[in-house]
Design a protein around this motif. Structure first.
Motif, mmCIF file in Angstrom:
data_model
loop_
_atom_site.group_PDB
_atom_site.id
_atom_site.type_symbol
_atom_site.label_atom_id
_atom_site.label_comp_id
_atom_site.label_asym_id
_atom_site.label_seq_id
_atom_site.Cartn_x
_atom_site.Cartn_y
_atom_site.Cartn_z
ATOM 1 N N VAL A 92 76.181 80.570 53.411
ATOM 2 C CA VAL A 92 76.883 79.993 54.557
ATOM 3 C C VAL A 92 78.317 79.637 54.182
ATOM 4 N N ILE A 93 78.511 79.080 52.997
ATOM 5 C CA ILE A 93 79.869 78.733 52.548
ATOM 6 C C ILE A 93 80.762 79.967 52.566
ATOM 7 N N ALA A 94 80.233 81.073 52.065
ATOM 8 C CA ALA A 94 81.027 82.304 52.026
ATOM 9 C C ALA A 94 81.234 82.882 53.419
ATOM 10 N N GLN A 120 76.680 81.943 40.378
ATOM 11 C CA GLN A 120 77.239 82.301 41.688
ATOM 12 C C GLN A 120 78.440 81.441 42.074
ATOM 13 N N ILE A 121 78.800 80.485 41.221
ATOM 14 C CA ILE A 121 79.932 79.602 41.520
ATOM 15 C C ILE A 121 81.191 80.260 40.959
ATOM 16 N N THR A 122 81.726 81.200 41.715
ATOM 17 C CA THR A 122 82.912 81.940 41.292
ATOM 18 C C THR A 122 83.866 82.095 42.473
ATOM 19 N N ARG A 123 85.124 82.399 42.146
ATOM 20 C CA ARG A 123 86.116 82.650 43.189
ATOM 21 C C ARG A 123 85.765 83.895 43.991
ATOM 22 N N GLU A 124 85.143 84.849 43.359
ATOM 23 C CA GLU A 124 84.749 86.069 44.069
ATOM 24 C C GLU A 124 83.693 85.767 45.127
ATOM 25 N N LYS A 125 82.755 84.881 44.799
ATOM 26 C CA LYS A 125 81.663 84.560 45.722
ATOM 27 C C LYS A 125 82.081 83.518 46.757
ATOM 28 N N LEU A 126 82.932 82.582 46.361
ATOM 29 C CA LEU A 126 83.334 81.475 47.246
ATOM 30 C C LEU A 126 84.868 81.419 47.287
ATOM 31 N N PRO A 127 85.495 82.393 47.915
ATOM 32 C CA PRO A 127 86.948 82.548 47.792
ATOM 33 C C PRO A 127 87.789 81.496 48.501
ATOM 34 N N ASP A 128 87.232 80.809 49.505
ATOM 35 C CA ASP A 128 88.057 79.936 50.344
ATOM 36 C C ASP A 128 87.974 78.462 49.985
ATOM 37 N N LEU A 129 87.052 78.079 49.110
ATOM 38 C CA LEU A 129 86.848 76.656 48.815
ATOM 39 C C LEU A 129 88.081 76.039 48.153
ATOM 40 N N GLU A 130 88.573 74.964 48.761
ATOM 41 C CA GLU A 130 89.721 74.221 48.232
ATOM 42 C C GLU A 130 89.303 72.885 47.630
ATOM 43 N N LEU A 131 88.236 72.299 48.212
ATOM 44 C CA LEU A 131 87.816 70.967 47.780
ATOM 45 C C LEU A 131 86.300 70.871 47.781
ATOM 46 N N VAL A 132 85.778 70.247 46.729
ATOM 47 C CA VAL A 132 84.351 69.933 46.649
ATOM 48 C C VAL A 132 84.249 68.440 46.371
ATOM 49 N N MET A 133 83.673 67.713 47.326
ATOM 50 C CA MET A 133 83.446 66.277 47.119
ATOM 51 C C MET A 133 81.951 66.034 47.001
ATOM 52 N N PRO A 153 76.282 64.828 37.365
ATOM 53 C CA PRO A 153 76.256 65.176 35.938
ATOM 54 C C PRO A 153 77.476 66.003 35.535
ATOM 55 N N SER A 154 77.962 65.780 34.316
ATOM 56 C CA SER A 154 79.132 66.512 33.831
ATOM 57 C C SER A 154 78.877 68.012 33.820
ATOM 58 N N SER A 155 77.637 68.423 33.555
ATOM 59 C CA SER A 155 77.329 69.853 33.498
ATOM 60 C C SER A 155 77.546 70.532 34.847
ATOM 61 N N VAL A 156 77.209 69.824 35.935
ATOM 62 C CA VAL A 156 77.417 70.388 37.272
ATOM 63 C C VAL A 156 78.912 70.457 37.575
ATOM 64 N N LEU A 157 79.629 69.371 37.289
ATOM 65 C CA LEU A 157 81.078 69.369 37.517
ATOM 66 C C LEU A 157 81.759 70.465 36.702
ATOM 67 N N ARG A 158 81.303 70.664 35.486
ATOM 68 C CA ARG A 158 81.905 71.686 34.620
ATOM 69 C C ARG A 158 81.713 73.079 35.220
ATOM 70 N N THR A 159 80.551 73.330 35.787
ATOM 71 C CA THR A 159 80.295 74.636 36.398
ATOM 72 C C THR A 159 81.277 74.921 37.519
ATOM 73 N N TRP A 160 81.524 73.936 38.374
ATOM 74 C CA TRP A 160 82.452 74.130 39.491
ATOM 75 C C TRP A 160 83.893 74.207 39.009
ATOM 76 N N ALA A 161 84.243 73.397 38.022
ATOM 77 C CA ALA A 161 85.617 73.413 37.520
ATOM 78 C C ALA A 161 85.949 74.753 36.869
ATOM 79 N N GLN A 162 85.004 75.317 36.119
ATOM 80 C CA GLN A 162 85.248 76.586 35.449
ATOM 81 C C GLN A 162 85.165 77.768 36.405
ATOM 82 N N GLY A 163 84.287 77.682 37.392
ATOM 83 C CA GLY A 163 84.096 78.806 38.296
ATOM 84 C C GLY A 163 85.098 78.879 39.429
ATOM 85 N N LEU A 164 85.679 77.731 39.824
ATOM 86 C CA LEU A 164 86.585 77.699 40.978
ATOM 87 C C LEU A 164 87.933 77.122 40.562
#
Length: 543
Positions: free
Chosen positions: A244-246, A269-282, A289-300
């Motif tokens: 849905v996000i994509a 699946q947390i990549t710019r290719e898969k989720l190209p329009d995301l600007e903000l994740v709150m 958890p830091s591991s979840v934040l790290r996944t989004w920070a590295q992927g987007l």
């Protein structure tokens, strides 16, 4: 609100006129959809006017409470704004709650009207004939919305009037309704607008159920600024939400920690290719958890990540923290941040404020966002709301400290009876209280336990007869929402005589949680040597 909301500097609009600016500028733009139905800004406004007209015809006016048995549907903003156009108070309740629990809340609230978007006659017997309370159910709602719109002048609330009441689990064992003022809600919107930075080009995914106050943040705030909102009604599965996000080209994702973890999945699946329009994740509620934040920070790369925190009593989330690289690389919990503009925060220990790195104390949140009080519970209000230095403060019960940069970090909850179940902050006293209402139960003690990879409830009951245990599931089904129902049940005998010491309920709860962590059995009984032993079938505890 802000200048961007009203279109010019000046006072904020009346609460019922939050969409006035986007209706003027983009009447025919699609404002919201829920996957099945979509509405333009003009249609939302017209629907709100029609609902306000219906409420006026029922005699609903300023200060009256209107209960809405909520569902995640695109019609909800019409209903909320229609209530506010009458100067009334919006009271969202979960339409999926057990009937007896809903009836209990209705008895307390004595609403001037009840609105049920999809109809609730079958699931909630008696609602259609509540004495003297008009009801707008699903079929009648459709008729009202397809009827003519009569002119209606919005009745403005006063700043200190109640805008809404949101119920959550509380220490009293009863659901506690925080009454949030109009000034508090508008201050919250203004503060979060500076963090979220919605624009008319933003596309927001709304995941929060409407009986949670976060739904106001992820639906009404962006709509008031001309943004598009997609109401998610699908299967709560990570792959489905990512799709849905994509597909909806979502730019702003607001997801409580439990949901963000679900969306993250294995992270591939947390990549710019898969989720190209995301600007903000709150994310918010719990500390992510830091591991979840790290996944989004590295992927987007380039997306802003924000941790938010705060209780409903201080209007949704009062603290935010923009996630830094060091937060994603550290094993330490991510800070919960700093207060929003207009919000104050301090740490208090032994009656005095403490400051500086390493200091710990109870988090107090102050300012206009602090609730008016708990509905019909003045003693609880007096216990947790304090006036000091000309500021109204709410004592959160959360023990926090400061990091080296002066940001607040959550250490623990002072009350060990507070836990998180399916994303909702829950006080275990509510489960104890429900169990004590079951015939034969003399004492009850709930505890948190991990089951199937999620937080769940283990409940021990003390009674004379073991058969009490087999009566509990059906009894609790009528009193507790599904996330609060125990996944583990155990029985302990009453003290054998009047001179024998009573079993320590809290101690039994902790011992049951330990036993449940070692066995997958859903049923336990206290053995003669004081240990909880697993039982294969509930019938084994029958006498």
């Amino acid at each position: 609100m802000t200048a961007r909301t009203t279109g010019a500097a000046g006072p904020p609009p009346a609460l019922g006129d939050l969409l006035a600016a986007p209706v003027r500028r983009w009447p025919d733009r699609t404002a919201i959809d829920d996957g099945a139905v979509r509405h333009t800004f003009a249609e939302l406004e017209q629907g709100a006017l029609k609902i306000a007209g219906w409420l006026a015809g029922q005699g609903v006016g300023p200060g009256d409470r209107v209960v809405v048995l909520t569902e995640k549907r695109s019609v909800m903003p019409m209903i909320i704004l229609g209530i506010w156009k009458r100067g009334a108070v919006y009271v969202p309740l979960d339409a999926a709650e057990p009937g007896p629990r809903l009836h209990g809340l209705l008895d307390r609230l004595r609403p001037a009207a009840v609105i049920t978007p999809a109809g609730r006659e079958a699931a909630l017997p008696g609602i259609p004939t509540l004495p003297g309370i008009p009801m707008l159910d699903g079929e009648r709602l459709v008729t009202v919305l397809h009827g003519p719109a009569a002119p209606h002048t919005t009745i403005a609330h006063g700043p200190e009037d109640a805008a809404y009441i949101v119920f959550a689990s509380g220490a009293t064992g009863e659901p506690q309704g925080a009454e949030i003022s109009v000034a508090g809600l508008l201050a919250h919107f203004a503060g979060h607008d500076e963090v979220l930075r919605f624009t008319p080009d933003s596309r927001v995914l709304s995941l929060s159920p409407f009986h949670f106050d976060v739904s106001l943040l992820d639906t009404l705030l962006p709509l008031s600024l001309g943004a598009f909102v997609h109401q998610f009604r699908g299967l709560p599965a990570g792959a489905v939400i990512r799709s849905v996000i994509a597909r909806q080209r979502i730019t702003h994702l607001l997801a409580v920690t439990m949901l963000l973890d679900l969306i993250t999945g294995d992270g591939r699946q947390i990549t710019r290719e898969k989720l190209p329009d995301l600007e903000l994740v709150m994310t918010g509620a719990q500390v992510c958890p830091s591991s979840v934040l790290r996944t989004w920070a590295q992927g987007l790369a380039g997306a802003r990540l924000v941790q938010s925190f705060g209780p409903p009593e201080a209007t949704i989330f009062g603290l935010t923290h923009t996630v830094r690289t060091e937060d994603t690389e550290s094993a330490a919990p991510c800070p919960v941040g700093r207060p929003l503009k207009g919000v104050r925060a301090k740490l208090v220990r032994d009656g005095a404020e403490v400051r500086g790195p390493g200091a710990e104390g109870e988090l107090w949140i102050g300012g206009p966002q602090v609730m008016r009080g708990y509905f019909d519970q003045p003693e609880e209000t007096g216990r947790l709301v304090a006036e000091a230095d000309g500021t109204r403060w709410f004592r959160t019960g959360d023990v926090c400290g400061y990091d080296a940069d002066g940001a607040l970090v959550l250490r623990r909850h002072a009350d060990e009876r507070i836990t998180w179940l399916a994303g909702r902050r829950t006080h275990l006293n509510e489960i104890d209280r429900a169990a004590l209402s079951c015939p034969g139960v003399e004492r009850a003690a709930a505890a948190a336990v991990r089951r199937g990879g999620r937080d769940a409830v283990a409940l021990v009951v003390v009674s004379k007869e073991r058969r009490t245990l087999s009566d509990l599931p059906e009894h609790l089904r009528g009193l507790l929402p599904e996330p609060l129902r125990p996944a583990v049940l155990a029985w302990a005998p009453s003290a054998p005589g009047p001179s024998a010491p009573a079993p320590d309920g809290r101690g039994l709860g902790r011992r049951l949680a330990t036993a449940a962590s070692r066995s997958p059995s859903p049923y336990f009984a206290l053995s003669a040597d004081g240990a909880f032993e697993p039982i294969d079938e509930v019938d084994e505890v029958e006498t």
